[in-house]
Write a protein that holds these residues in place. Structure first.
Motif, PDB file in Angstrom:
ATOM      1  N   ALA A 186       0.843  -1.213   0.000  1.00 38.57           N
ATOM      2  CA  ALA A 186       0.000   0.000   0.000  1.00 38.57           C
ATOM      3  C   ALA A 186       0.874   1.258   0.000  1.00 38.57           C
ATOM      4  CB  ALA A 186      -0.938  -0.012   1.200  1.00 38.57           C
ATOM      5  N   LYS A 187       2.005   1.195   0.732  1.00 42.24           N
ATOM      6  CA  LYS A 187       2.891   2.368   0.793  1.00 42.24           C
ATOM      7  C   LYS A 187       3.583   2.602  -0.551  1.00 42.24           C
ATOM      8  CE  LYS A 187       4.649   3.397   5.269  1.00 42.24           C
ATOM      9  NZ  LYS A 187       5.551   3.114   6.362  1.00 42.24           N
ATOM     10  N   GLN A 188       3.844   1.496  -1.260  1.00 47.25           N
ATOM     11  CA  GLN A 188       4.472   1.619  -2.568  1.00 47.25           C
ATOM     12  C   GLN A 188       3.512   2.322  -3.546  1.00 47.25           C
ATOM     13  OE1 GLN A 188       5.625  -2.172  -4.126  1.00 47.25           O
ATOM     14  NE2 GLN A 188       7.672  -1.432  -4.602  1.00 47.25           N
ATOM     15  N   VAL A 189       2.239   1.932  -3.471  1.00 43.38           N
ATOM     16  CA  VAL A 189       1.236   2.526  -4.375  1.00 43.38           C
ATOM     17  C   VAL A 189       0.928   3.969  -3.972  1.00 43.38           C
ATOM     18  CG1 VAL A 189      -1.101   2.258  -5.307  1.00 43.38           C
ATOM     19  CG2 VAL A 189       0.217   0.231  -4.734  1.00 43.38           C
ATOM     20  N   HIS A 190       0.954   4.246  -2.664  1.00 44.25           N
ATOM     21  CA  HIS A 190       0.603   5.593  -2.180  1.00 44.25           C
ATOM     22  C   HIS A 190       1.732   6.127  -1.301  1.00 44.25           C
ATOM     23  CE1 HIS A 190      -3.428   4.748  -3.614  1.00 44.25           C
ATOM     24  NE2 HIS A 190      -3.446   3.656  -2.883  1.00 44.25           N
ATOM     25  N   PRO A 191       2.865   6.426  -1.905  1.00 45.15           N
ATOM     26  CA  PRO A 191       3.983   6.896  -1.070  1.00 45.15           C
ATOM     27  C   PRO A 191       3.594   8.231  -0.420  1.00 45.15           C
ATOM     28  CG  PRO A 191       4.502   7.065  -3.434  1.00 45.15           C
ATOM     29  CD  PRO A 191       3.170   6.412  -3.338  1.00 45.15           C
ATOM     30  N   GLY A 192       3.931   8.376   0.823  1.00 46.11           N
ATOM     31  CA  GLY A 192       3.585   9.625   1.516  1.00 46.11           C
ATOM     32  C   GLY A 192       2.264   9.551   2.256  1.00 46.11           C
ATOM     33  N   ALA A 193       1.452   8.524   1.996  1.00 47.14           N
ATOM     34  CA  ALA A 193       0.180   8.422   2.721  1.00 47.14           C
ATOM     35  C   ALA A 193       0.449   7.982   4.159  1.00 47.14           C
ATOM     36  CB  ALA A 193      -0.745   7.426   2.033  1.00 47.14           C
ATOM     37  N   VAL A 194      -0.366   8.495   5.083  1.00 45.15           N
ATOM     38  CA  VAL A 194      -0.253   8.126   6.501  1.00 45.15           C
ATOM     39  C   VAL A 194      -0.984   6.794   6.706  1.00 45.15           C
ATOM     40  CG1 VAL A 194      -0.961   8.821   8.838  1.00 45.15           C
ATOM     41  CG2 VAL A 194      -0.114  10.539   7.216  1.00 45.15           C
ATOM     42  N   VAL A 195      -0.347   5.869   7.439  1.00 48.23           N
ATOM     43  CA  VAL A 195      -0.947   4.544   7.654  1.00 48.23           C
ATOM     44  C   VAL A 195      -1.652   4.514   9.016  1.00 48.23           C
ATOM     45  CG1 VAL A 195      -0.508   2.056   7.823  1.00 48.23           C
ATOM     46  CG2 VAL A 195       0.860   3.459   6.254  1.00 48.23           C
ATOM     47  N   LEU A 196      -2.975   4.290   8.987  1.00 44.58           N
ATOM     48  CA  LEU A 196      -3.778   4.207  10.223  1.00 44.58           C
ATOM     49  C   LEU A 196      -4.329   2.803  10.337  1.00 44.58           C
ATOM     50  CD1 LEU A 196      -5.918   7.455   9.719  1.00 44.58           C
ATOM     51  CD2 LEU A 196      -3.782   7.236  10.939  1.00 44.58           C
ATOM     52  N   VAL A 197      -4.149   2.172  11.489  1.00 48.37           N
ATOM     53  CA  VAL A 197      -4.674   0.810  11.646  1.00 48.37           C
ATOM     54  C   VAL A 197      -5.448   0.676  12.962  1.00 48.37           C
ATOM     55  CG1 VAL A 197      -2.767  -0.203  10.292  1.00 48.37           C
ATOM     56  CG2 VAL A 197      -2.662  -0.247  12.808  1.00 48.37           C
ATOM     57  N   HIS A 198      -6.294  -0.346  12.995  1.00 56.01           N
ATOM     58  CA  HIS A 198      -7.077  -0.666  14.192  1.00 56.01           C
ATOM     59  C   HIS A 198      -6.209  -1.537  15.110  1.00 56.01           C
ATOM     60  CE1 HIS A 198     -10.432  -2.309  16.558  1.00 56.01           C
ATOM     61  NE2 HIS A 198     -11.107  -1.250  16.148  1.00 56.01           N
ATOM     62  N   PRO A 199      -6.365  -1.419  16.441  1.00 56.63           N
ATOM     63  CA  PRO A 199      -5.527  -2.223  17.346  1.00 56.63           C
ATOM     64  C   PRO A 199      -5.841  -3.727  17.345  1.00 56.63           C
ATOM     65  CG  PRO A 199      -7.077  -0.897  18.601  1.00 56.63           C
ATOM     66  CD  PRO A 199      -7.197  -0.457  17.168  1.00 56.63           C
ATOM     67  N   GLU A 200      -6.841  -4.171  16.578  1.00 55.07           N
ATOM     68  CA  GLU A 200      -7.054  -5.619  16.425  1.00 55.07           C
ATOM     69  C   GLU A 200      -6.065  -6.216  15.418  1.00 55.07           C
ATOM     70  OE1 GLU A 200     -11.133  -6.364  15.369  1.00 55.07           O
ATOM     71  OE2 GLU A 200     -11.890  -5.466  17.205  1.00 55.07           O
ATOM     72  N   CYS A 201      -5.224  -5.363  14.808  1.00 56.32           N
ATOM     73  CA  CYS A 201      -4.215  -5.877  13.858  1.00 56.32           C
ATOM     74  C   CYS A 201      -3.071  -6.538  14.617  1.00 56.32           C
ATOM     75  CB  CYS A 201      -3.649  -4.742  13.014  1.00 56.32           C
ATOM     76  SG  CYS A 201      -4.865  -3.998  11.918  1.00 56.32           S
ATOM     77  N   ARG A 202      -2.350  -7.393  13.909  1.00 54.35           N
ATOM     78  CA  ARG A 202      -1.198  -8.079  14.521  1.00 54.35           C
ATOM     79  C   ARG A 202      -0.101  -7.070  14.904  1.00 54.35           C
ATOM     80  NH1 ARG A 202      -0.022 -13.506  11.039  1.00 54.35           N
ATOM     81  NH2 ARG A 202      -2.166 -14.270  11.065  1.00 54.35           N
ATOM     82  N   PRO A 203       0.724  -7.426  15.908  1.00 55.69           N
ATOM     83  CA  PRO A 203       1.787  -6.508  16.346  1.00 55.69           C
ATOM     84  C   PRO A 203       2.716  -6.075  15.207  1.00 55.69           C
ATOM     85  CG  PRO A 203       1.621  -8.389  17.846  1.00 55.69           C
ATOM     86  CD  PRO A 203       0.659  -8.656  16.726  1.00 55.69           C
ATOM     87  N   GLU A 204       3.034  -7.003  14.302  1.00 55.48           N
ATOM     88  CA  GLU A 204       3.974  -6.649  13.225  1.00 55.48           C
ATOM     89  C   GLU A 204       3.358  -5.674  12.221  1.00 55.48           C
ATOM     90  OE1 GLU A 204       2.921  -9.722  14.068  1.00 55.48           O
ATOM     91  OE2 GLU A 204       2.563 -10.998  12.318  1.00 55.48           O
ATOM     92  N   VAL A 205       2.034  -5.612  12.169  1.00 54.56           N
ATOM     93  CA  VAL A 205       1.347  -4.621  11.313  1.00 54.56           C
ATOM     94  C   VAL A 205       1.308  -3.281  12.060  1.00 54.56           C
ATOM     95  CG1 VAL A 205      -0.892  -4.026  10.270  1.00 54.56           C
ATOM     96  CG2 VAL A 205       0.030  -6.360  10.041  1.00 54.56           C
TER      97      VAL A 205
END
Ligand code: 13P
Ligand code: SF4
Length: 302
Positions: A186-205
């Motif tokens: 996703a970062k490759q496709v949208h360089p510079g975009a801020v990554v927001l995730v939910h805390p139900e994601c795995r620690p490595e995410v």
């Protein structure tokens, strides 16, 4: 088949007639979110259920959310329009298993994620949601905490407390599927975009995200952030709210596959039918409800 706007008009008419309020979770279908009085995260919806006037609550979400509303507003008729809309994570811990865990860790507090059954809440000391889990764990007096059922949220909380957190082995089928490769792509496709995730994601995410928040926390962050591009690591239903409430911002899903099939079961026709028949109704046996309510109210009081 009736078209969406006709159904929406019918629902608004029935809603008035029944003196009902419609609550919708951020993952609901766009057309369902659009007829809701409040669209929000689990904490906001629980607070709304406890505080709002009206005789009927139509809960467009999954089973544990409607149960929580029924516990907090026992005098109201709480409807879950799609009766089979369940959260598989909530089934990953039972009251018996939790009682057994307590015997193994007698000095520990039990903090239950709101994604649990009423029976499990009744066995817990305090409830939490993804929006307040860190605050709740830090608020209990015990140094050891059994955290049920989400292992990822439990591990996330452990980063922000000196307490020993003993996470259960449950997980969300949607969030646990994200991988670090998804973030890299996703970062490759949208360089510079801020990554927001939910805390139900795995620690490595989580390690690869710029910000971690509940579903409504993600919306607030996008609204307030100076940037215009965001990669969203939670169920794709949230993109509807983001598009509506954050004009000028571009939000991309971390994965198009992040769909909670249970959250998508509720259709406008279900909502209409629920308002006509006042079914399916969710109730919780009084004895369970009283104990579960204590755990939820301790959370709401913080
Ligand atoms: P929120 O409380 O952040 O809305 O999350 C609920 C949920 O089920 C997430 O998968
Ligand atoms: Fe349950 Fe995950 Fe669906 Fe949320 S997204 S309701 S935690 S299965």
């Amino acid at each position: 088949m009736q078209d969406a706007s006709m159904l929406q008009d019918e629902i608004l008419h029935l809603k008035k007639k029944r003196n009902a309020i419609i609550l919708a979770h951020n993952y609901q279908r766009p057309e369902v979110q659009d007829i809701a009085d409040i669209t929000g995260d689990s904490l906001e919806l629980a607070r709304a259920a406890a505080a709002m006037a009206g005789n009927v609550i139509v809960f467009c979400g999954v089973d544990f959310m409607a149960e929580t509303a029924a516990i907090l507003a026992p005098e109201k008729t709480v409807l879950l329009p799609a009766i089979d809309a369940c959260c598989p994570m909530a089934g990953m811990v039972t009251a018996d298993e939790l009682r057994f865990a307590r015997t193994r860790h007698p000095g520990a507090a039990v903090v239950c994620y709101v994604n649990t059954t009423a029976d499990v809440k009744a066995e817990s000391d305090i409830c939490c949601t993804s929006a307040n889990a860190v605050k709740v764990v830090n608020a209990v007096s015990e140094d050891e905490v059994i955290f049920v059922p989400d292992k990822n949220l439990g591990q996330y909380v452990a980063r922000f407390t000196k307490k020993t957190v003993l996470p259960w082995e449950g997980f969300c089928l949607v969030h646990d599927r994200y991988t670090p490769d998804d973030v890299a792509r996703a970062k490759q496709v949208h360089p510079g975009a801020v990554v927001l995730v939910h805390p139900e994601c795995r620690p490595e995410v989580i390690d690869r995200a710029d910000h971690v928040a509940s579903t409504s926390g993600i919306v607030s962050h996008v609204k307030a952030a100076p940037g215009t591009e965001f990669i969203i690591g939670t169920e794709i239903g949230i993109l509807h709210r983001l598009a509506k409430e954050c004009p000028g911002k571009h939000c991309y899903p971390l994965s198009e596959k992040a769909v909670c099939v249970n959250m998508k079961k509720t259709t406008l026709a279900h909502v209409r039918d629920a308002l006509v028949t006042l079914r399916p109704r969710i109730t919780v046996p009084k004895e369970t409800a009283v104990r579960a309510r204590d755990a939820i109210e301790r959370m709401l009081a913080l």
